[in-house]
Design a protein around this motif. Sequence first.
Motif, mmCIF file in Angstrom:
data_model
loop_
_atom_site.group_PDB
_atom_site.id
_atom_site.type_symbol
_atom_site.label_atom_id
_atom_site.label_comp_id
_atom_site.label_asym_id
_atom_site.label_seq_id
_atom_site.Cartn_x
_atom_site.Cartn_y
_atom_site.Cartn_z
ATOM 1 N N LYS B 207 0.823 -1.213 0.000
ATOM 2 C CA LYS B 207 0.000 0.000 0.000
ATOM 3 C C LYS B 207 0.860 1.266 0.000
ATOM 4 C CE LYS B 207 -4.031 -2.086 0.333
ATOM 5 N NZ LYS B 207 -4.860 -2.210 -0.876
ATOM 6 N N TYR B 208 2.141 1.084 -0.016
ATOM 7 C CA TYR B 208 3.050 2.242 -0.002
ATOM 8 C C TYR B 208 3.863 2.242 -1.304
ATOM 9 C CZ TYR B 208 1.817 2.597 4.895
ATOM 10 O OH TYR B 208 1.115 2.740 6.060
ATOM 11 N N ASP B 209 4.414 3.411 -1.624
ATOM 12 C CA ASP B 209 5.282 3.510 -2.796
ATOM 13 C C ASP B 209 6.649 2.975 -2.386
ATOM 14 O OD1 ASP B 209 6.465 4.146 -5.166
ATOM 15 O OD2 ASP B 209 6.805 6.255 -4.644
ATOM 16 N N TYR B 210 6.797 1.664 -2.430
ATOM 17 C CA TYR B 210 7.966 1.040 -1.826
ATOM 18 C C TYR B 210 8.434 -0.155 -2.634
ATOM 19 C CZ TYR B 210 10.852 -1.721 1.344
ATOM 20 O OH TYR B 210 11.876 -2.438 1.887
ATOM 21 N N SER B 211 9.733 -0.291 -2.743
ATOM 22 C CA SER B 211 10.292 -1.563 -3.185
ATOM 23 C C SER B 211 11.590 -1.800 -2.414
ATOM 24 C CB SER B 211 10.556 -1.555 -4.689
ATOM 25 O OG SER B 211 11.502 -0.562 -4.996
ATOM 26 N N PHE B 212 11.903 -3.082 -2.178
ATOM 27 C CA PHE B 212 13.105 -3.419 -1.409
ATOM 28 C C PHE B 212 14.344 -3.211 -2.261
ATOM 29 C CE2 PHE B 212 16.537 -6.263 -0.265
ATOM 30 C CZ PHE B 212 16.640 -6.091 1.103
ATOM 31 N N GLU B 213 15.298 -2.495 -1.708
ATOM 32 C CA GLU B 213 16.624 -2.396 -2.322
ATOM 33 C C GLU B 213 17.645 -2.698 -1.247
ATOM 34 O OE1 GLU B 213 17.877 0.935 -5.078
ATOM 35 O OE2 GLU B 213 15.926 1.666 -4.442
ATOM 36 N N LEU B 214 18.530 -3.648 -1.521
ATOM 37 C CA LEU B 214 19.536 -4.021 -0.531
ATOM 38 C C LEU B 214 20.402 -2.810 -0.180
ATOM 39 C CD1 LEU B 214 20.466 -6.577 1.000
ATOM 40 C CD2 LEU B 214 22.175 -6.914 -0.787
ATOM 41 N N GLY B 215 20.525 -2.544 1.101
ATOM 42 C CA GLY B 215 21.381 -1.441 1.554
ATOM 43 C C GLY B 215 20.693 -0.090 1.589
ATOM 44 N N LYS B 216 19.388 -0.048 1.237
ATOM 45 C CA LYS B 216 18.697 1.240 1.181
ATOM 46 C C LYS B 216 17.590 1.334 2.230
ATOM 47 C CE LYS B 216 20.825 3.057 -2.350
ATOM 48 N NZ LYS B 216 21.890 4.015 -2.029
#
Lengths: 283, 346
Positions: B207-216
Motif C-alpha cells: 500500500k506504499y510507494d515502496y520496493s526493497f533495495e539491498l542497503g537502502k
Amino acid sequence: MEARTTTLANAPSLEERAYRVRHNALRMGEVQGQGYIAQALGVADVLAVSYFHALRYRSEDPAWEGRDRFLLSIGHYAIALYSVLIEAGIIPTEELETYGTDDSRLPMSGMASYTPGMEISGGSLGIGLGIAVGMGLGLKRKQSDRFVYNLMSDGELDEGPTWEAAMSAGHWKLDNIICLVDVNRMQADGPSTGVLNFEPLPAKWEAFGWHAQRVDGNDIPALVRAFDAARALSEPKPRVIICDTKMAKGVPFLEAREKSHFLRVEQHEWTQAIEALDAGRKS
Amino acid sequence: MSRTKRAPWRGATPGPQDPNKPRLTTSAMIASLAGEGQRTSPAPFGRALVELGKTRPEIVGMTADLAKYTDLHVFAQAYPDRFYQMGMAEQLLMLAAAGMAHEGFVPFVTTYAAFASRRTFDFISQGIAEEGLNVKVCCALPGLTTGYGPSHQATEDIAIFRGMPDLTIVDPCDALDIEQAVPAIAAHDGPVYMRLQRGQVPLVLDKYDYSFELGKAKLLRDGADVLVISSGFMTMRSLEVAKLLEADRVKVAVLHVPTIKPLDEAAILHEVGRSARLTIVAENHSVTGGLGEAVAGTLLRAGVVPPRFRQVALPDAFLDAGALPTLHDRYGISAEAMARSVKGWL
C-alpha cells in the motif's frame, strides 16, 4: 594423465619427497625460531604420499576445477602444508624465507585468502570435515569424480562438529571423502590420553558409517597401500585413514623433547636439526 | 554449594481469574504476527525462492530439521534434488553450506535465529564470512516472535551478527519485503543473514510507494513531529502507531531500514538532520547492540544529534514465556504499547 605418480621416470622417490618436505619445514622454522615443527616433521610422510602419489592437481593452476580438494582443517599445520606446496611447485621456494613474517603469503595459521593451494581457512579447529561434507555433496551435484581429502589432527576429535560431519558423511554415503587423521597423541596441554581420550578410533568411525584403516603414518609403503585401498574401495562409504605418527619424526633429538606441541629450538640447533635429518636421508 | 533454583519462580500459581482479562495461551511455536482481519500472504520466502530457482540452477536449499518451520519445504517440494536435509546439526549445516559455496553453489540455509546466532557464530564467521562465501542464512523466529521463552527467542541475534565483518544483515518487514529481498540477496555476492517470518505473513508495504533495495532505507511516510526509524515487523507496528496518533494530531514519519548492515547512513543522517524531531528507533530486538545503537553511533559520529532520542526495543533480559500478544504488550512492542510510549515522550 594429470595425476602425480611415482612411476614417472626420474621422479624423486616418496621418501625423498618426504625428506624435502621436512627440510622445507625446518628452514621455515628457523625463520621463526619456533613453531609447529614437530607436527610438520611427523606428518611429512602423509603429505608426501598425498601430493606425490594420490592427489590430482596442476601446480601452475591451483584452482583447476579437475583437482582433488585437499583441506587443511588444522590451521597451525600450515608450515607442513607450505612445505609440501613448495615441493609440489605451487609456492615458489624463495617464499619460504617469508614464513610468518609481516605481509607474507605464508602466515602462521593457514588461510585460503593468503596462500595458493590452501583450500580453506582452518584453525578454528573442527571445521574441515564439515566443509568436506559440503564439497563432497557439491562435487556429486556437478557429477565430478574428484576426491575431497581432509587432513585433521587427533585433537580435532575432541570437537563436536567433527562428529556431526562424520555422521552426515555416513548418512550421505560420501564415498568421495577421504579423511586423514594425524594421530600424534600430543595436544596443547599435553598427551591426548590426559586431555580427552578418543580411542577406540577405528570402531568409532566404523560406527558412523565409515570405512576405516589404521596405519603407521611414518611408513610410506603402508601409507601408499592405505591410500590405494581408500581410493579403490567400491563400497559407498566415506573413508578414513587413521595415521599414527611420531612428533618430530626424522630429527631424533627433537623426537625426544616432551614439550613438542610448540617447539622452541635454539639458533644453533637448527643446523644440528638439518644435519640430523640429512643423516637419516635415504638416497 | 547448591545452585538449585528456589522460589519465587517466574510464573504465578493460579489465582482468582479476572473475567474481563482471560489468560491467553502460548499457541504454536510460530504464530502469525497478523492482526485480526489483516491481509497476509502465505510462505513468501519459500515461494520467492522457488521462483528464483527457475533461473538460478546453482541455488540449493539446506536446513537443520526445520524446513517446515522456515517455509523451505516449499522449495524442497518444487526442487527435491536441490534440497539438503542436514539433520539437527546446525554447526555442520553452516560448514556444509560453506563447502557447497566453495563448489560454486549458492546455498539458502535455514534454521531458527537463536541457533544460527548463538550456536553457529564461529562456523559462519570462519567457515563462510572470512572467505566471503556466497551463503544466505535465513532464519525464522527472530527477536520476540515465539512464546517459548529464551531458548527460542533470538532477542540478541542482530547484536551478535553485527560484529561479524563482511556479513550483510537484512530484517524485512512483511511478505512483500521478504519476496523482494530473496532475489536481491541472491544477487549480492557474499554472505547474508536474513530474518524471516513464515506461514501467513502480514502484507503491508504494497500500500506504499515502496520496493526493497539491498542497503537502502526508505521513507514510507513523512511527519513533522516524530521520526521513527525502524526495521522488521516494527516498521508495520510503527505505521500502525502513526495512524493511531493521527487522532491526537501527532504527525509521525516512518523510515524503514530493512538492511541493518551495511547501514544506509546517508538516508538516516538526511532524515534526522532535516528537521528537529523526536527520533525513535523501533526494532524487534534487544535494546543492546541492534538498530538503535547502530543509528545512535551513526548520528554521534556525524555530529547530527536530534533534540531527543528514544528506543522502542526489548529489554536486555531473558524474556518471559507466554502468548505473543501478551508479551509484545508487556515489552512495549505492540502498536498500542508503542503508541503509549511515544505519547509519553512528546
